[in-house]
Scaffold this active site. Structure first.
Site, PDB file in Angstrom:
ATOM      1  N   SER A  44       0.314  -6.616   6.723  1.00 13.93           N
ATOM      2  CA  SER A  44       1.612  -5.591   7.179  1.00 13.93           C
ATOM      3  C   SER A  44       1.267  -4.752   8.571  1.00 13.93           C
ATOM      4  O   SER A  44       2.379  -4.913   9.394  1.00 13.93           O
ATOM      5  CB  SER A  44       1.638  -4.347   6.092  1.00 13.93           C
ATOM      6  OG  SER A  44       1.840  -4.563   4.828  1.00 13.93           O
ATOM      7  N   ARG A  84       5.117 -12.176 -10.855  1.00 13.47           N
ATOM      8  CA  ARG A  84       4.937 -12.403  -9.484  1.00 13.47           C
ATOM      9  C   ARG A  84       5.507 -13.597  -8.958  1.00 13.47           C
ATOM     10  O   ARG A  84       6.144 -13.648  -7.690  1.00 13.47           O
ATOM     11  CB  ARG A  84       3.208 -12.785  -9.479  1.00 13.47           C
ATOM     12  CG  ARG A  84       2.437 -11.290  -9.430  1.00 13.47           C
ATOM     13  CD  ARG A  84       0.892 -11.890  -9.227  1.00 13.47           C
ATOM     14  NE  ARG A  84       0.165 -10.555  -9.203  1.00 13.47           N
ATOM     15  CZ  ARG A  84      -1.176 -10.543  -9.050  1.00 13.47           C
ATOM     16  NH1 ARG A  84      -1.830 -11.644  -8.692  1.00 13.47           N
ATOM     17  NH2 ARG A  84      -1.656  -9.395  -8.928  1.00 13.47           N
ATOM     18  N   SER A 111       1.410 -12.915  -2.067  1.00 10.23           N
ATOM     19  CA  SER A 111       1.816 -14.435  -2.571  1.00 10.23           C
ATOM     20  C   SER A 111       0.815 -15.293  -2.912  1.00 10.23           C
ATOM     21  O   SER A 111       0.500 -16.330  -2.218  1.00 10.23           O
ATOM     22  CB  SER A 111       2.943 -14.890  -1.344  1.00 10.23           C
ATOM     23  OG  SER A 111       2.546 -14.539  -0.345  1.00 10.23           O
TER      24      SER A 111
END
Length: 207
Positions: A44, A84, A111
């Protein structure tokens, strides 16, 4: 009897203004920068810094942050392998739309599963999917633990946490790999600069 939900009754509608025209308007080329790595690896931070750097250059980007998306688009999904996979599938489709609009879409998600990331790559021309691997050691990420999640996972209060009791499958052929240098993490601006240089060298920052 047919229903509107039947895919045989759904047709693609072409519009006169396409990706080429949008890219010329923005003077850039649409693509997806997919940032993957463990929780706490700096995804992030890189995504937001990259967005700021692109903005300063007059380039339009949009950040799709994994946690933020779970407040809306993916709020009905949990963390089972199936959920997911669906989480990544949805983000991949949205990222594809942003790239088609001519934006530089920055997707920031753990991911963890390689096949899910590869499925997102397959949605775009291969050169337009730029996988950035935040290759930081688990010890570093756990030491940071900005959300306190590793501590909860170690205490058994979170199950299926990536890197602890659920696997992270690192990329095999990522476009960009960001690592420590002599045991020191690069500064956010340095990491973002590495990605910007890649985009510049490959012509994404002009139409």
């Amino acid at each position: 009897m047919t229903t509107l939900g039947n895919s045989a009754n759904i047709f693609w509608h072409e519009c006169p203004v396409g990706q080429t025209e949008r890219q010329k308007l923005l003077n850039q080329k649409g693509c997806v920068v997919w940032i993957t790595g463990l929780s706490g690896s700096g995804k992030s931070t890189l995504a937001c810094t990259l967005g700021r750097e692109l903005h300063s250059k007059g380039k339009l980007s949009y950040v799709l942050d994994g946690d933020n998306l779970r407040h809306g688009l993916n709020k009905n999904l949990g963390f089972s392998p199936e959920d997911r996979a669906e989480n990544i599938r949805r983000v991949g489709e949205v990222a594809k739309l942003f790239a088609d609009a001519g934006l530089i879409c920055v997707a920031s998600l753990i991911s963890p599963y390689r096949k899910d990331r590869d499925s997102c790559r397959a949605l775009l021309p291969n050169a337009n999917f730029i996988e950035v691997f935040m290759n930081m050691p688990l010890s570093l990420c756990e030491g940071r633990d900005p959300k306190g999640l590793y501590k909860l996972a170690r205490a058994g209060k979170i199950k299926g946490f990536t890197g602890i009791d659920d696997p992270y499958e690192p990329p095999l052929n990522c476009e960009i790999e960001i690592t420590q240098k002599s045991g020191v993490c690069p500064a956010p601006c340095e990491m973002a600069g590495q990605v910007v240089s890649y985009l510049e060298d490959r012509g994404f920052l002009h139409a």
